[in-house]
Design a protein around this motif. Structure first.
Motif: not given
Length: 835
Positions: A174-180, A281-289, A348-353
């Motif tokens: 999955t991915y986390e939105d850490r841009r903000c 790890n921050f300020g971006r869309i972050v991958p979660v493995y 990010i939602y496209q990546y999560i899906a």
């Protein structure tokens, strides 16, 4: 209009018309190619050279005269290439290429064509050399990636990451939105958000017989609670301490007017870490493995970054550019980079899906090479010389007169399709699907008789001795009438009896052999095998199917299944086979009424069983285990048969059948059941396929929640053999599993085998549905045949069209595909060679 202006306009119009009529390379284009700054590597230069040469060579050089200024173009492009850091062999090939076009413009048409053909071979060598080197780089052991080393390599290898290529395809879950990263006071309910704070409190509590792990995290603006209802207490206790700084990411819930995270992703922040300077790890869309044991997200993310940065550029698909453009696909290096580390403006939602352009590019690529291998396999089969049978109908007409029924319209249609295949000089490879009781066996026998009356032998292979024996005894009654000698070959036969059968097969005296895996063992040599029939083919591995084919010289192959194969799965596992479907049951067959009972309804189930037996019917009761297991709380066939006989139905005759019994004992029990000496047959799933007792109209399945949908449907089919109303009673013990409840509800709702198969595939996934190892199903690293069915269809269409247009992959833009395909086939795309 002034004359000079008019002349200028006319010249421009004439130039445009000329440009539309030909692909002439203008001086402006030559200047652009000379000065082009876009061509930063050898691949781009090769592509720029290959396009006009490939166009000129098509259709026996019909376009040759349309290409102008080739000599200057090649001179400029090779000059650009020589400015790049090249290997010695690359320089030598480029020098040969350049020499080919020295004085090119003054040559005759034939000489020009020869020079272009030779140049295309040079370009292939350049590309293949580059691809080979790239593939070698992708084989680099994971240990040598920066930040790995021997210890971490062992951890990664447990997750299948042996080489850097494996790591490139180890995609984020999955991915986390850490841009903000928000302040806690800014959190909004029912949105996925990320906060950073300090652990203020942790505890384990008990709520309604369940454990709950609670953590409170705070920042300068407030605090928020994180809760876990499923967790490992030792892990949480050792991993997190009060006072540590953590990143918390997940969907925000509201409980008693307080904001909470439920099962959020949690990541420790190093002490003194400045988040604004950590751009991984921050300020971006972050991958979660998915974390391998002993390796945490930040370390894994750094390793993946190092892998992608150094090795993603070596990924090369060879998929023609026109196909990539048609489907809006990225090149593999860019796709891999963006899948692991999306850009700032990506959704990010496209990546999560799993719907992003980058993910779709990797998915298409994986499907494309699978379908390319299947298309090549089908082309090879068509090109092979096989048995061409004359359809005489001597034996089949005699059989039809002996049958106590007429073939259904669906059976006749399928038989015509099989006959058409058997007439052809190339080997038949056909999959015959038909629901339980649809009459596949009689169609297969008709095909067998066609081969036998042409002087060939036939082998029918079944997965179990019980099914092989049942096929044999049913078929022998018909073959004896016709004068065809049939034999039964199983592992349990005595040595002397086997030797006699081996000799009969070798001399050709035995025309039809029915058996198990024993048919493909060493020592079984056919005189003239013309047709191999595999029943319940999903029980066999691809190697076993190939072994049967080797027993003859390109014999026809007919594989049968009563497990309907959903379309998406058929396109991957059986994409090189023609498919026939018997979609009609014999007249008079009533659907089976199915009812689910939970443990509290056991007495009612026994009451129904007693009532049906009093009406002269017979009953199956199926258990998932043969004997009691200390680890599994399930009723078992051996123990329950004694319990039912002594305590529940003392007045009835109860028999026991399971796979561990000797062959002759199984046959005796089945004969007693057919002869109505047994009222209730207690059995394991050994009766799932092939058992045919018309008077048995009730099926009770114990622990029905433990069975897959297709298996339940197969079992239910055992009581749909006659015209009497049949019942299937699913007795389930546990209600906790949502998937189990869903399966049982579907069984109550429908009797449609294909709908059941689609649902089963959706619930269990393709690997478990067929058994990856047994079916030959490829090990997909990115694609999901359920989720990505539309992409699969697109990739299949493109692959089969490409092989139709270029059967031997000889066109310049396609030549690289075979090199990549061979690399992909290593352990993952066996279907191309086995089928």
């Amino acid at each position: 209009m002034p004359l000079p202006v008019l002349n200028h306009v006319l010249r421009r119009l004439a130039f445009r018309a000329s440009e539309e009529r030909t692909l002439s390379l203008s001086k402006a284009e030559l200047r652009r190619s000379r000065l082009s700054k876009e061509m930063k590597n050898l691949e781009e230069i090769i592509s720029a050279i290959e396009k006009p040469l490939g166009f000129a060579s098509r259709n026996n050089f019909v376009n040759l005269l349309m290409i102008k200024n080739l000599e200057r173009l090649i001179d400029n492009l090779t000059e650009r290439a020589f400015s790049l850091p090249l290997k010695r062999e690359e320089k030598e090939l480029l020098q040969k290429l350049r020499a080919n076009f020295t004085g090119y413009e003054g040559l005759d048409q034939r000489s020009k064509a020869e020079r272009i053909n030779d140049s295309l071979r040079i370009l292939k060598d350049l590309k293949t050399g580059k691809i080979t080197r790239n593939l070698k780089e992708l084989d680099t052991p994971i240990q040598f990636v920066k930040g790995v080393g021997p210890r971490i390599a062992k951890i990664l290898q447990k997750r299948g990451m042996e080489k850097v290529e494996d790591a490139l395809y180890f995609l984020p879950r999955t991915y986390e939105d850490r841009r903000c990263i928000k302040k806690i006071s800014e959190l909004e309910v029912r949105k996925k958000q990320t906060v950073c704070g300090e652990i203020l409190f942790m505890e384990v509590s008990h709520r309604r017989r369940r454990k709950l792990f609670t953590m409170v995290v705070g920042d300068e603006s407030g605090s928020v609670t994180a809760k876990w209802f499923q967790f490992s207490h030792p892990y949480m206790k050792s991993r997190y301490k009060i006072g540590q700084k953590v990143i918390v990411s997940g969907e925000v819930e509201s409980f008693n007017s307080r904001l909470e995270f439920h099962h959020p992703d949690l990541e420790l922040v190093s002490e003194g870490k400045d988040l604004t300077k950590d751009n991984l790890n921050f300020g971006r869309i972050v991958p979660v493995y998915s974390e391998p044991d002993g390796l945490y997200q930040k370390s894994l993310r750094r390793i993946m970054w190092n892998t992608v940065e150094k090795y993603a550029g070596y990924l090369d698909t060879g998929t023609p550019e026109r196909i990539r453009r048609r489907h809006n696909l990225l090149e593999l290096p860019e796709a891999a980079h963006r899948v692991h580390f999306p850009g700032d403006k990506d959704d990010i939602y496209q990546y999560i899906a799993n719907h992003s352009q980058a993910q779709r590019s990797l998915i298409f690529d994986e499907f494309f090479f699978l379908e390319l291998s299947l298309a090549l396999r089908r082309r090879n089969v068509i090109a092979e010389k096989g048995c061409s049978f004359e359809i005489k109908h001597n034996y089949t007409d005699r059989l039809a007169k002996e049958l106590p029924f007429q073939l259904t319209g669906a059976q006749q249609k399928v038989l015509r399709e099989i006959e058409e295949d058997m007439r052809r000089p190339c080997p038949m490879n056909r999959l015959l699907q038909g629901d339980v009781g649809s009459g596949k066996t009689i169609v297969a026998l008709m095909a067998a008789l066609i081969a036998i009356e042409n002087g060939y032998q036939v082998a029918i292979m079944a997965p179990t001795e019980i099914l092989a024996e049942q096929h044999f005894f049913r078929i022998r009654g018909w073959t004896d009438e016709i004068g065809v000698k049939a034999a039964l070959l199983t592992s349990s036969l005595a040595k002397g009896e086997k030797s006699k059968i081996y000799q009969g097969i070798k001399t050709g005296k035995i025309g039809l052999v029915v058996g198990t895996h024993a048919i493909i063992q060493e020592g079984v040599d056919f005189h003239r095998l013309g047709l191999g029939i595999i029943d319940e083919q999903h029980r066999f591995g691809v190697i076993q199917r190939a072994e049967l084919k080797k027993k003859g010289v390109n014999p026809d192959i007919l594989v049968m299944t009563a497990t309907p194969i959903p379309r998406t799965l058929a396109m991957t596992v059986y994409g090189d086979l023609e498919v026939s479907v018997i979609d009609e049951l014999p007249p008079g067959r009533a659907p089976v009424k199915t009812k689910v009972y939970w443990e509290a309804g056991r007495a009612r189930v026994y009451e129904i069983v007693r009532r049906e037996v009093s009406r002269g019917r017979q009953v199956y009761i199926v258990y998932p285990l043969v004997e009691e297991s200390e680890k599994v709380d399930l009723n078992n066939a051996t123990q329950m048969s004694a319990h039912l006989q002594n305590e529940v139905f003392p007045e009835l005759n109860i028999g026991l059948l399971h796979g561990r019994m000797k062959g002759e004992e199984k046959v005796r029990v089945m004969h007693d059941f057919k002869d109505r000496k047994i009222d209730i047959l207690v059995a394991t799933t050994v009766i799932e396929v092939g058992i045919d007792v018309v008077n048995a109209t009730v099926m009770v399945v114990e622990h029905a929640e433990r069975f897959g949908l297709s298996q339940l449907h197969q079992l239910r089919g055992r009581v749909r053999r006659g015209t009497q109303e049949a019942l299937c009673l699913l007795l389930a013990k546990y209600r906790r599993d949502e998937d189990s409840r869903r399966r049982l509800k579907i069984m109550e709702e429908t009797d449609d085998g294909f709908r059941i198969a689609e649902e089963d595939l959706s619930i269990r996934g393709p690997g478990e549905f067929l058994g990856t190892r047994q079916s030959g199903l490829p090990d997909f690293r990115v694609a999901n045949i359920i989720r990505d069915a539309e992409v699969l269809s697109q990739a299949r269409k493109e692959a089969f069209n490409l092989i139709r247009e270029d059967p031997e992959l000889k066109q310049p833009e396609n030549r690289i595909l075979m090199t990549v395909l061979k690399h992909r086939q290593k352990g993952r795309l066996e279907l191309a060679t086995i089928g």
